[in-house]
Design an enzyme around this catalytic site. Sequence first.
Site, short mmCIF file in Angstrom:
data_model
loop_
_atom_site.label_atom_id
_atom_site.label_comp_id
_atom_site.label_asym_id
_atom_site.label_seq_id
_atom_site.Cartn_x
_atom_site.Cartn_y
_atom_site.Cartn_z
N GLY A 48 0.80 -1.21 0.00
CA GLY A 48 0.00 0.00 0.00
C GLY A 48 0.83 1.26 0.00
N CYS A 49 2.14 1.11 -0.06
CA CYS A 49 3.04 2.26 -0.10
C CYS A 49 3.58 2.42 -1.52
CB CYS A 49 4.21 2.05 0.86
SG CYS A 49 3.73 1.90 2.59
N ALA A 50 3.70 3.65 -1.95
CA ALA A 50 4.25 3.92 -3.29
C ALA A 50 5.73 3.54 -3.31
CB ALA A 50 4.08 5.38 -3.65
#
Length: 142
Positions: A48-50
């Site tokens: 869920g993190c870029a």
Amino acid sequence: MTASFDEIADNFAFLDEWEDRYRYVIELGKEMPPLDETQKVPATKVEGCASQVWLVPRVDGDGQGARISFDGDSDALIVRGLIAILRALYNGRTAAEIAGIDAHARLGELGLQQHLSAQRSNGLRAMIGRVEAIAAQVREAA
């Protein structure tokens, strides 16, 4: 020496410009020791993190008194700084204490949400979710 969350908040209040705060967050990340490459595995990666983000929990003690700490790393300097801030907020606390922390409100004291991109904000929420999930697992095991 690692700053406490309250010290970080005080430093944020002292810095007038967001650019100075941004540099401070990056410095916090640079002060944090990097994870060993062997710890950067799918089980520790935060989805869920870029950016690439890893959080590695440590549990010291047993039962309700067990204390939880985290090490972390990222391939983005600003995200390393966000990890350092989360470590200041959570490290050394019991699972029950972590459950009682309103991380979004505490981080709101820093004014981060207004200055992070949507992707960074989503990543920060994912990191908080991972910490809370680990604390919940420790509570259930106690």
